[in-house]
Design a protein around this motif. Structure first.
Motif, PDB file in Angstrom:
ATOM      1  N   ALA A 109      -4.455   8.095  -5.398  1.00 30.59           N
ATOM      2  CA  ALA A 109      -3.567   8.283  -4.256  1.00 30.59           C
ATOM      3  C   ALA A 109      -3.508   7.002  -3.425  1.00 30.59           C
ATOM      4  CB  ALA A 109      -4.045   9.439  -3.386  1.00 30.59           C
ATOM      5  N   TYR A 110      -2.482   6.945  -2.603  1.00 33.61           N
ATOM      6  CA  TYR A 110      -2.353   5.899  -1.586  1.00 33.61           C
ATOM      7  C   TYR A 110      -2.336   6.582  -0.229  1.00 33.61           C
ATOM      8  CZ  TYR A 110      -0.876   2.662  -5.241  1.00 33.61           C
ATOM      9  OH  TYR A 110      -0.828   1.881  -6.356  1.00 33.61           O
ATOM     10  N   MET A 111      -3.025   5.970   0.726  1.00 30.83           N
ATOM     11  CA  MET A 111      -3.021   6.461   2.100  1.00 30.83           C
ATOM     12  C   MET A 111      -2.741   5.274   3.009  1.00 30.83           C
ATOM     13  SD  MET A 111      -6.342   8.994   1.937  1.00 30.83           S
ATOM     14  CE  MET A 111      -5.893  10.164   3.196  1.00 30.83           C
ATOM     15  N   THR A 112      -2.113   5.552   4.145  1.00 29.04           N
ATOM     16  CA  THR A 112      -1.802   4.508   5.113  1.00 29.04           C
ATOM     17  C   THR A 112      -2.503   4.828   6.423  1.00 29.04           C
ATOM     18  OG1 THR A 112       0.360   4.197   4.094  1.00 29.04           O
ATOM     19  CG2 THR A 112       0.052   3.266   6.287  1.00 29.04           C
ATOM     20  N   PHE A 113      -3.115   3.802   7.004  1.00 27.01           N
ATOM     21  CA  PHE A 113      -3.821   3.938   8.275  1.00 27.01           C
ATOM     22  C   PHE A 113      -3.273   2.936   9.278  1.00 27.01           C
ATOM     23  CE2 PHE A 113      -6.467   6.164   5.451  1.00 27.01           C
ATOM     24  CZ  PHE A 113      -7.174   7.081   6.212  1.00 27.01           C
ATOM     25  N   VAL A 114      -3.357   3.288  10.550  1.00 27.97           N
ATOM     26  CA  VAL A 114      -2.931   2.411  11.635  1.00 27.97           C
ATOM     27  C   VAL A 114      -4.147   2.093  12.492  1.00 27.97           C
ATOM     28  CG1 VAL A 114      -1.504   2.240  13.722  1.00 27.97           C
ATOM     29  CG2 VAL A 114      -0.568   3.289  11.650  1.00 27.97           C
ATOM     30  N   ALA A 115      -4.305   0.811  12.819  1.00 23.40           N
ATOM     31  CA  ALA A 115      -5.402   0.361  13.676  1.00 23.40           C
ATOM     32  C   ALA A 115      -5.056   0.647  15.138  1.00 23.40           C
ATOM     33  CB  ALA A 115      -5.623  -1.136  13.479  1.00 23.40           C
ATOM     34  N   LEU A 116      -6.080   1.007  15.920  1.00 26.56           N
ATOM     35  CA  LEU A 116      -5.864   1.336  17.329  1.00 26.56           C
ATOM     36  C   LEU A 116      -6.669   0.427  18.253  1.00 26.56           C
ATOM     37  CD1 LEU A 116      -6.078   5.235  17.182  1.00 26.56           C
ATOM     38  CD2 LEU A 116      -4.029   3.789  17.094  1.00 26.56           C
ATOM     39  N   ASP A 117      -6.036   0.086  19.392  1.00 22.35           N
ATOM     40  CA  ASP A 117      -6.736  -0.679  20.417  1.00 22.35           C
ATOM     41  C   ASP A 117      -7.510   0.289  21.318  1.00 22.35           C
ATOM     42  OD1 ASP A 117      -5.011   0.419  22.341  1.00 22.35           O
ATOM     43  OD2 ASP A 117      -3.813  -1.411  22.561  1.00 22.35           O
ATOM     44  N   PRO A 118      -8.221  -0.213  22.325  1.00 17.13           N
ATOM     45  CA  PRO A 118      -9.013   0.682  23.195  1.00 17.13           C
ATOM     46  C   PRO A 118      -8.186   1.730  23.951  1.00 17.13           C
ATOM     47  CG  PRO A 118      -9.798  -1.566  23.399  1.00 17.13           C
ATOM     48  CD  PRO A 118      -8.534  -1.631  22.576  1.00 17.13           C
ATOM     49  N   ASN A 119      -6.865   1.527  24.044  1.00 16.45           N
ATOM     50  CA  ASN A 119      -5.985   2.495  24.709  1.00 16.45           C
ATOM     51  C   ASN A 119      -5.299   3.425  23.716  1.00 16.45           C
ATOM     52  OD1 ASN A 119      -6.433   1.466  27.390  1.00 16.45           O
ATOM     53  ND2 ASN A 119      -5.208  -0.302  26.771  1.00 16.45           N
ATOM     54  N   SER A 120      -5.798   3.433  22.479  1.00 20.61           N
ATOM     55  CA  SER A 120      -5.238   4.262  21.400  1.00 20.61           C
ATOM     56  C   SER A 120      -3.796   3.906  21.059  1.00 20.61           C
ATOM     57  CB  SER A 120      -5.353   5.756  21.750  1.00 20.61           C
ATOM     58  OG  SER A 120      -6.707   6.120  21.842  1.00 20.61           O
ATOM     59  N   ARG A 121      -3.458   2.638  21.225  1.00 24.35           N
ATOM     60  CA  ARG A 121      -2.139   2.116  20.845  1.00 24.35           C
ATOM     61  C   ARG A 121      -2.306   1.266  19.586  1.00 24.35           C
ATOM     62  NH1 ARG A 121       1.590   4.612  22.114  1.00 24.35           N
ATOM     63  NH2 ARG A 121       2.939   2.822  21.826  1.00 24.35           N
ATOM     64  N   ARG A 136      -2.999  -8.739  -6.743  1.00 25.78           N
ATOM     65  CA  ARG A 136      -1.672  -9.268  -6.420  1.00 25.78           C
ATOM     66  C   ARG A 136      -0.576  -8.259  -6.791  1.00 25.78           C
ATOM     67  NH1 ARG A 136      -4.362 -14.111  -6.989  1.00 25.78           N
ATOM     68  NH2 ARG A 136      -4.333 -14.223  -9.238  1.00 25.78           N
ATOM     69  N   LYS A 137      -0.743  -7.587  -7.928  1.00 28.03           N
ATOM     70  CA  LYS A 137       0.225  -6.582  -8.369  1.00 28.03           C
ATOM     71  C   LYS A 137       0.258  -5.417  -7.369  1.00 28.03           C
ATOM     72  CE  LYS A 137       1.384  -3.667 -12.295  1.00 28.03           C
ATOM     73  NZ  LYS A 137       0.989  -3.204 -13.624  1.00 28.03           N
ATOM     74  N   MET A 138      -0.915  -4.940  -6.942  1.00 36.20           N
ATOM     75  CA  MET A 138      -0.993  -3.862  -5.959  1.00 36.20           C
ATOM     76  C   MET A 138      -0.411  -4.313  -4.610  1.00 36.20           C
ATOM     77  SD  MET A 138      -2.485  -1.231  -7.437  1.00 36.20           S
ATOM     78  CE  MET A 138      -3.509  -0.230  -6.399  1.00 36.20           C
ATOM     79  N   PHE A 139      -0.694  -5.540  -4.227  1.00 37.06           N
ATOM     80  CA  PHE A 139      -0.194  -6.113  -2.982  1.00 37.06           C
ATOM     81  C   PHE A 139       1.334  -6.143  -2.990  1.00 37.06           C
ATOM     82  CE2 PHE A 139       1.153  -9.746  -0.406  1.00 37.06           C
ATOM     83  CZ  PHE A 139       0.393  -9.612   0.753  1.00 37.06           C
ATOM     84  N   ASP A 140       1.931  -6.635  -4.085  1.00 34.50           N
ATOM     85  CA  ASP A 140       3.392  -6.718  -4.189  1.00 34.50           C
ATOM     86  C   ASP A 140       4.022  -5.327  -4.167  1.00 34.50           C
ATOM     87  OD1 ASP A 140       3.227  -9.478  -4.307  1.00 34.50           O
ATOM     88  OD2 ASP A 140       3.386  -9.554  -6.501  1.00 34.50           O
ATOM     89  N   GLY A 141       3.428  -4.384  -4.862  1.00 34.01           N
ATOM     90  CA  GLY A 141       3.953  -3.024  -4.894  1.00 34.01           C
ATOM     91  C   GLY A 141       3.840  -2.303  -3.561  1.00 34.01           C
ATOM     92  N   ALA A 142       2.908  -2.716  -2.727  1.00 32.82           N
ATOM     93  CA  ALA A 142       2.690  -2.055  -1.439  1.00 32.82           C
ATOM     94  C   ALA A 142       3.917  -2.143  -0.540  1.00 32.82           C
ATOM     95  CB  ALA A 142       1.471  -2.646  -0.732  1.00 32.82           C
ATOM     96  N   LEU A 143       4.647  -3.240  -0.599  1.00 31.95           N
ATOM     97  CA  LEU A 143       5.844  -3.375   0.233  1.00 31.95           C
ATOM     98  C   LEU A 143       6.903  -2.350  -0.186  1.00 31.95           C
ATOM     99  CD1 LEU A 143       7.409  -4.717   2.468  1.00 31.95           C
ATOM    100  CD2 LEU A 143       8.115  -6.477   0.825  1.00 31.95           C
ATOM    101  N   ARG A 144       7.096  -2.175  -1.488  1.00 31.35           N
ATOM    102  CA  ARG A 144       8.054  -1.173  -1.975  1.00 31.35           C
ATOM    103  C   ARG A 144       7.606   0.240  -1.596  1.00 31.35           C
ATOM    104  NH1 ARG A 144       7.856  -5.043  -5.922  1.00 31.35           N
ATOM    105  NH2 ARG A 144       6.328  -3.926  -7.195  1.00 31.35           N
ATOM    106  N   ARG A 145       6.321   0.522  -1.763  1.00 27.26           N
ATOM    107  CA  ARG A 145       5.816   1.845  -1.390  1.00 27.26           C
ATOM    108  C   ARG A 145       5.985   2.088   0.107  1.00 27.26           C
ATOM    109  NH1 ARG A 145       2.117   0.107  -5.297  1.00 27.26           N
ATOM    110  NH2 ARG A 145       0.671  -0.684  -3.724  1.00 27.26           N
ATOM    111  N   ARG A 146       5.753   1.061   0.919  1.00 29.47           N
ATOM    112  CA  ARG A 146       5.910   1.194   2.373  1.00 29.47           C
ATOM    113  C   ARG A 146       7.358   1.487   2.727  1.00 29.47           C
ATOM    114  NH1 ARG A 146       6.842  -2.457   6.986  1.00 29.47           N
ATOM    115  NH2 ARG A 146       5.679  -1.631   8.774  1.00 29.47           N
TER     116      ARG A 146
END
Length: 171
Positions: A109-121, A136-146
């Motif tokens: 599977a692929y999962m996406t996470f977002v980083a948060l600052d101290p204000n939860s932004r 490199r192959k996974m890196f290139d494919g990540a843009l299409r998946r995104r």
């Protein structure tokens, strides 16, 4: 901000499948597996950005082989790409019958996470630089998946997805 490598984010987590983790067929419940996958992917993401993260999306989770009661489950999680504030994590889940000495792929599977600052932004994350051909192959494919995730989530118009434009438009 320090540049990091996919290998710097690698997490290997193991769990023994116990009766409370299984359904009436003696198989690991999908929800329990997704819980453990979410933890492993979050840890990989936090290793990359060194701050709290939240789950933004989970791509298709396919169950190739069930993991049985008493088997060992091992999750490998590693970042494939870092964007501005989000990170894509690739996960592989292995089942292992320790008695029979048999290891098998159960899930990817692929999962996406977002980083948060101290204000939860959302906050900026370090760059991820792939080193191997596979990375490199996974890196290139990540843009299409995104881009596909953003289109399916209604956050991007198909015509704005440069990498995927040919799939959605007729020229």
């Amino acid at each position: 901000m320090q540049i990091k490598k996919p290998q710097d984010t690698l997490i290997i987590m193991s769990e023994l499948v116990l009766p409370n983790d299984t359904n009436t067929l003696g198989n690991l419940m999908g929800g329990r597996l997704m819980h453990w996958m979410d933890i492993a992917a979050a840890i990989a993401s936090q290793k990359h950005c060194n701050c709290p993260v939240v789950t933004a999306s989970v791509d298709n989770v396919s169950f190739a082989n069930p993991i049985k009661l008493g088997n060992l489950l091992t999750i490998e999680a590693k970042l494939t790409r870092a964007f501005n504030t989000s990170m894509e994590v690739y996960l592989r889940v292995w089942g292992e019958d320790l008695t029979a000495q048999y290891k098998y792929l159960s899930n990817e599977a692929y999962m996406t996470f977002v980083a948060l600052d101290p204000n939860s932004r959302p906050r900026k994350v370090p760059e991820l630089v792939p080193e191997t051909d596979s990375e490199r192959k996974m890196f290139d494919g990540a843009l299409r998946r995104r881009q596909l995730r953003l289109i399916l989530g209604g956050k991007m118009k198909p015509e704005d997805a440069g990498e995927l434009k040919a799939l959605f438009t007729h020229e």
